[in-house]
Design a protein around this motif. Structure first.
Motif, PDB file in Angstrom:
ATOM      1  N   MET A 171     -24.080 -19.802   2.856  1.00 48.48           N
ATOM      2  CA  MET A 171     -23.192 -20.336   3.891  1.00 48.48           C
ATOM      3  C   MET A 171     -22.641 -21.701   3.476  1.00 48.48           C
ATOM      4  SD  MET A 171     -22.975 -17.969   6.099  1.00 48.48           S
ATOM      5  CE  MET A 171     -23.420 -16.743   4.870  1.00 48.48           C
ATOM      6  N   LEU A 172     -23.475 -22.537   2.882  1.00 49.03           N
ATOM      7  CA  LEU A 172     -23.009 -23.850   2.446  1.00 49.03           C
ATOM      8  C   LEU A 172     -21.930 -23.726   1.382  1.00 49.03           C
ATOM      9  CD1 LEU A 172     -26.372 -25.835   2.305  1.00 49.03           C
ATOM     10  CD2 LEU A 172     -24.572 -26.017   4.035  1.00 49.03           C
ATOM     11  N   GLU A 173     -22.074 -22.753   0.501  1.00 51.48           N
ATOM     12  CA  GLU A 173     -21.052 -22.533  -0.523  1.00 51.48           C
ATOM     13  C   GLU A 173     -19.733 -22.105   0.104  1.00 51.48           C
ATOM     14  OE1 GLU A 173     -22.374 -19.832  -3.496  1.00 51.48           O
ATOM     15  OE2 GLU A 173     -24.125 -21.038  -4.065  1.00 51.48           O
ATOM     16  N   VAL A 174     -19.801 -21.208   1.095  1.00 53.85           N
ATOM     17  CA  VAL A 174     -18.579 -20.757   1.768  1.00 53.85           C
ATOM     18  C   VAL A 174     -17.944 -21.910   2.545  1.00 53.85           C
ATOM     19  CG1 VAL A 174     -17.612 -19.159   3.462  1.00 53.85           C
ATOM     20  CG2 VAL A 174     -19.402 -18.384   1.906  1.00 53.85           C
ATOM     21  N   ILE A 175     -18.767 -22.718   3.197  1.00 52.46           N
ATOM     22  CA  ILE A 175     -18.256 -23.875   3.940  1.00 52.46           C
ATOM     23  C   ILE A 175     -17.455 -24.783   3.015  1.00 52.46           C
ATOM     24  CG2 ILE A 175     -18.974 -26.044   5.042  1.00 52.46           C
ATOM     25  CD1 ILE A 175     -21.287 -24.430   6.326  1.00 52.46           C
TER      26      ILE A 175
ATOM     27  N   VAL B 168     -21.592 -12.165   0.969  1.00 55.55           N
ATOM     28  CA  VAL B 168     -22.231 -13.055   0.000  1.00 55.55           C
ATOM     29  C   VAL B 168     -23.689 -12.648  -0.145  1.00 55.55           C
ATOM     30  CG1 VAL B 168     -20.692 -14.997   0.489  1.00 55.55           C
ATOM     31  CG2 VAL B 168     -22.808 -14.725   1.801  1.00 55.55           C
ATOM     32  N   PRO B 169     -24.337 -13.047  -1.228  1.00 58.18           N
ATOM     33  CA  PRO B 169     -25.753 -12.708  -1.407  1.00 58.18           C
ATOM     34  C   PRO B 169     -26.652 -13.644  -0.617  1.00 58.18           C
ATOM     35  CG  PRO B 169     -24.971 -13.934  -3.298  1.00 58.18           C
ATOM     36  CD  PRO B 169     -23.768 -13.709  -2.422  1.00 58.18           C
ATOM     37  N   THR B 170     -27.842 -13.180  -0.297  1.00 59.86           N
ATOM     38  CA  THR B 170     -28.845 -14.086   0.236  1.00 59.86           C
ATOM     39  C   THR B 170     -29.382 -14.933  -0.936  1.00 59.86           C
ATOM     40  OG1 THR B 170     -30.490 -12.338  -0.100  1.00 59.86           O
ATOM     41  CG2 THR B 170     -29.553 -12.547   2.098  1.00 59.86           C
ATOM     42  N   PRO B 171     -30.023 -16.093  -0.680  1.00 65.83           N
ATOM     43  CA  PRO B 171     -30.481 -16.608   0.608  1.00 65.83           C
ATOM     44  C   PRO B 171     -29.337 -17.114   1.489  1.00 65.83           C
ATOM     45  CG  PRO B 171     -31.034 -18.147  -1.144  1.00 65.83           C
ATOM     46  CD  PRO B 171     -30.510 -16.921  -1.812  1.00 65.83           C
ATOM     47  N   PHE B 172     -29.535 -16.974   2.787  1.00 67.27           N
ATOM     48  CA  PHE B 172     -28.487 -17.184   3.774  1.00 67.27           C
ATOM     49  C   PHE B 172     -27.905 -18.591   3.749  1.00 67.27           C
ATOM     50  CE2 PHE B 172     -27.339 -18.695   8.018  1.00 67.27           C
ATOM     51  CZ  PHE B 172     -26.354 -17.792   8.381  1.00 67.27           C
ATOM     52  N   ALA B 173     -28.748 -19.601   3.928  1.00 63.91           N
ATOM     53  CA  ALA B 173     -28.248 -20.965   4.098  1.00 63.91           C
ATOM     54  C   ALA B 173     -27.460 -21.439   2.881  1.00 63.91           C
ATOM     55  CB  ALA B 173     -29.404 -21.923   4.384  1.00 63.91           C
TER      56      ALA B 173
END
Length: 281
Positions: free
Chosen positions: A100-104, A92-97
Motif C-alpha cells: 500500500m505504501l508503494e502504491v501511495i 499487488v503482492p502481500t505483505p499488505f502495508a
C-alpha cells in the motif's frame, strides 16, 4: 484532483469502504485506485520458477477481474456511467502495508479509504491487522470505515487533540475539503492533564496562520481531563451526534498517543463512527 486509494479484500467490510470511496470521488471529481493485495499462490518449494510465474499471473488476472466486477457493481448501485468517475484497478503482492505504501507513493495518493476488516471493536482492528499496519505507517490521511456504516456525509466532526503543541499537517487539507463540502460543524475536544478549560484552539497550535481556515468553519471548543477520557468522549459524541472522529497522532505510535488510556474501548462502543487519521509526516 483528489486521488483516493481504496484497498479491498472482497469482504463485505471492504466492499462498504469502496462504496464510500466511490461516493467521495463522485462528490469531489476524484480518481480512485482500487487495489487488492494478493497472497502468493502456494507451490512446492522445488517447483520451477516458470510454474510459479504462470500461477501468479493466472491468480492476478482472476483478482483483477473481481476488482472490475466490484467497480461495475458500485457504478450500478450509484447509477453512474463509465467516465463519470476516473478509476483503475491494481493487484499487488502481500505483505499488505508495504504494498500500500508503494502504491501511495507511485500514484501520489491524497487519501486512503479502507474498512475495519469486519471487526466491530476498534481494539481488534488495532491488534495485528492490516488496518493497524497501515495506521502505523501511512504518510497520508487514512479514513477507516466501520462495518455496516451507512454513509450520509460528515456533518458533525469531533477533532480529538492532546494539550500540547500541535503542528500543522498537510493532511488537514483533506479535512478542510470534507468539512467544506458537507457544511460540517467542527468540535475540538482537547484532553488536558489537569482538566483546565481551553477556550482558544490557537493556544496549542504552533502555526496559527495555517490553522485559520479550519477555525472559519462553525466550531466549538471543549476540554476534558485525561483521567475522564472514556466517559468524557462518550458523552461528547452522544451530545454532538458525532459522525466522524479525527485523530492527530504523533509519528511514533497511535497507541502511545491516543489509546494508552484505553480510549480504544470507548471508540469501540461507537462502531458506526468512521475515524480519519491525519499522520504527522
Amino acid at each position: 484532483m483528489l486521488r483516493i486509494l481504496a484497498p479491498t479484500d472482497f469482504s463485505m467490510d471492504g466492499y462498504n469502504a469502496t462504496l464510500v470511496a466511490m461516493r467521495l470521488a463522485q462528490r469531489f471529481g476524484s480518481q480512485v485506485i482500487f487495489v487488492h493485495a494478493m497472497a502468493k499462490p502456494p507451490v512446492p518449494a522445488n517447483s520451477p520458477e516458470n510454474l510459479f510465474q504462470s500461477l501468479y499471473r493466472e491468480e492476478e488476472q482472476k483478482n483483477l477481474e473481481k476488482l472490475r466486477e466490484e467497480c461495475q457493481h458500485l457504478l450500478d448501485i450509484l447509477n453512474m456511467r463509465h467516465g463519470e468517475i476516473h478509476y483503475k484497478t491494481v493487484v499487488v503482492p502481500t505483505p499488505f502495508a508495504e504494498s500500500m505504501l508503494e502504491v501511495i507513493y507511485r500514484e501520489k495518493i491524497d487519501l486512503v479509504v479502507m474498512g475495519s476488516r469486519g471487526s466491530t471493536s476498534l481494539r481488534k482492528i488495532l491488534l495485528g491487522s492490516s488496518t493497524q499496519e497501515l495506521m502505523r505507517l501511512t504518510t497520508v490521511p487514512l479514513l477507516i470505515i466501520p462495518s455496516f456504516f451507512v454513509f450520509d456525509g460528515f456533518k458533525r466532526v469531533t477533532i480529538l487533540l492532546q494539550h500540547k503543541a500541535q503542528s500543522y499537517r498537510p493532511g488537514v487539507k483533506v479535512l478542510e475539503r470534507l468539512a467544506s463540502s458537507y457544511n460540517a460543524t467542527l468540535h475540538f475536544l482537547i484532553m488536558t492533564q489537569d482538566g483546565r478549560q481551553i477556550h482558544n484552539i490557537t493556544e496549542i497550535c504552533t502555526d496559527t496562520a495555517n490553522w485559520q481556515y479550519l477555525l472559519e468553519f462553525p466550531h466549538s471548543i471543549s476540554s476534558m481531563a485525561e483521567t475522564d477520557t472514556l466517559a468524557g468522549l462518550k458523552d461528547h459524541m452522544a451530545q454532538k451526534r458525532t459522525d466522524l472522529i479525527v485523530l492527530f497522532p504523533d509519528r511514533r505510535s497511535i497507541w502511545e498517543d491516543f489509546f494508552s488510556q484505553n480510549i480504544a474501548d470507548d471508540l469501540a462502543a461507537q462502531p458506526k463512527v468512521p475515524i480519519l487519521i491525519l499522520p504527522n509526516q
